[in-house]
Design a protein around this motif. Structure first.
Motif, short mmCIF file in Angstrom:
data_model
loop_
_atom_site.label_atom_id
_atom_site.label_comp_id
_atom_site.label_asym_id
_atom_site.label_seq_id
_atom_site.Cartn_x
_atom_site.Cartn_y
_atom_site.Cartn_z
N UNK A 221 -9.08 9.86 31.53
CA UNK A 221 -10.41 9.64 30.90
C UNK A 221 -10.59 8.32 30.12
N UNK A 222 -11.62 7.82 29.76
CA UNK A 222 -11.84 6.86 28.98
C UNK A 222 -12.55 6.77 27.97
N UNK A 223 -11.90 6.02 26.75
CA UNK A 223 -12.70 6.34 25.38
C UNK A 223 -12.91 5.12 24.65
N UNK A 224 -14.01 4.82 23.97
CA UNK A 224 -14.03 3.45 23.19
C UNK A 224 -13.03 3.49 22.09
N UNK A 225 -12.57 2.17 22.01
CA UNK A 225 -11.73 2.03 20.92
C UNK A 225 -12.23 1.95 19.74
N UNK A 226 -13.78 2.25 19.39
CA UNK A 226 -14.18 2.40 18.29
C UNK A 226 -14.15 3.90 17.66
N UNK A 227 -13.75 4.72 18.53
CA UNK A 227 -13.46 6.05 18.16
C UNK A 227 -11.93 6.46 17.89
N UNK A 228 -11.07 5.47 17.99
CA UNK A 228 -9.64 5.66 17.73
C UNK A 228 -9.33 4.73 16.52
N UNK A 229 -8.60 5.60 15.70
CA UNK A 229 -8.08 4.95 14.39
C UNK A 229 -6.57 4.20 14.65
N UNK A 230 -5.57 4.90 15.56
CA UNK A 230 -4.51 4.47 15.77
C UNK A 230 -3.63 5.45 16.95
N UNK A 231 -2.77 4.76 17.64
CA UNK A 231 -2.04 5.36 18.80
C UNK A 231 -0.83 5.37 18.10
N UNK A 232 0.02 6.56 18.15
CA UNK A 232 1.43 6.53 17.99
C UNK A 232 2.13 6.99 19.39
N UNK A 233 2.93 5.97 19.80
CA UNK A 233 3.49 6.00 21.33
C UNK A 233 4.80 6.80 21.17
N UNK A 234 5.18 7.46 22.54
CA UNK A 234 6.19 8.30 22.14
C UNK A 234 7.51 7.67 22.04
#
Length: 297
Positions: free
Chosen positions: A57-70
């Protein structure tokens, strides 16, 4: 003995590595979070899949506040999309021409805005900015915090001649409003049914007007106290919440809820050209408690 210990350590590290590879990443969206596997972080978008699935799936960066990786590493994004709670927040409405920015968002309705210069000397940029301001206002009033512009029309000043009248600059935008926030229908319905409200303001936008109108609507009872009323009916229709009440001067029977929290409730009625918001404050609102104690002469 030493070889056995080395082998055990190797197995432990292999186990940690396998866990890190299988453990999910956490994607923090504006409306919540989800566990995913991040595939790619591009310039404007993020690609991911759900655990144990292959679909990307693809999502705009504008909809994301952060990513916590494994692995535990965090990557933070500064989103231009903000919370909008009615007309007073219209300047926060995010305008985009990129369809990726609205992927997965809730469609709130079509929008149109037009502004025309007063004379043939009017500034093109000023007229364009006025049209954008009206577009943001209408978006905020229908419960949107994102606008995707599909079509733009712009005309410059045209000076007339002996047999032809001139025309001033004009800009028109048409698009669709979206929101990143979805009401919890059951929770909102229960809250509204257990509160009393006061009609504090009416906000009205006519697409042919220069700008929105704000009118103080406060009325007092015989004891000079602000009038309170309760909402008679709250119901769901096509995934949205609506109310019916006899205590507001409406032309439409069903009013859509565009924002609800502990202190305020904003209701909307709309036709092809006019959007109206009824701004209600609840008996829990601090401002209401102040005006309730104010003596009206």
């Amino acid at each position: 003995m030493i070889k056995k210990q080395i082998l055990q350590l190797a197995l432990i590290f292999a186990g940690f590595s396998a866990y890190a590879q299988s453990a999910p990443d956490t994607l923090f969206l504006l409306e919540g979070q989800k566990e995913v596997k991040i595939k790619e972080i591009g310039l404007n978008s993020i690609k991911y899949s759900h655990p144990n699935e292959e679909t990307v799936y693809t999502i705009s960066k504008h909809q994301v506040s952060k990513i916590v990786f494994a692995s535990g590493r965090e990557e933070v994004f500064e989103s231009p999309i903000k919370e909008v709670m009615g007309l007073d927040d219209s300047e926060k409405v995010f305008i985009t021409y990129n369809p990726e920015d609205i992927a997965g968002l809730l469609n709130k309705g079509e929008l149109f805005s037009k502004a025309t210069g007063v004379t043939t000397l009017s500034s093109i940029n000023q007229v364009k900015n006025r049209a954008l301001d009206k577009l943001r206002a209408e978006a905020a009033m229908i419960g949107s915090n994102v606008v995707y512009i599909g079509n733009t029309f712009q005309r410059g000043n045209q000076f007339g001649g002996q047999n032809q009248a001139g025309s001033s600059t004009q800009t028109a935008f048409s698009g669709v409003g979206y929101t990143t926030t979805k009401l919890d229908l059951d929770e909102t319905k229960a809250a509204i049914e257990n509160r009393s409200y006061h009609h504090y303001q009416t906000h009205k936008l006519n697409r042919n007007s220069w700008s929105p109108d704000r009118t103080i609507a406060t009325r007092y009872d015989s004891n000079r106290k602000p009038i309170l009323f309760t909402i008679e009916v709250v119901f769901e229709k096509e995934g949205e919440l609506y109310v019916r009440t006899k205590d507001l001067p409406t032309k439409t029977r069903d009013l859509k809820i565009i924002h609800a929290d502990k202190e305020k409730l904003i209701l909307m009625e709309r036709n092809d050209k006019v959007t109206i918001n009824y701004f209600l404050i609840s008996d829990q609102n601090k401002y209401f408690k102040n005006i309730q104690n104010t003596i009206v002469l």
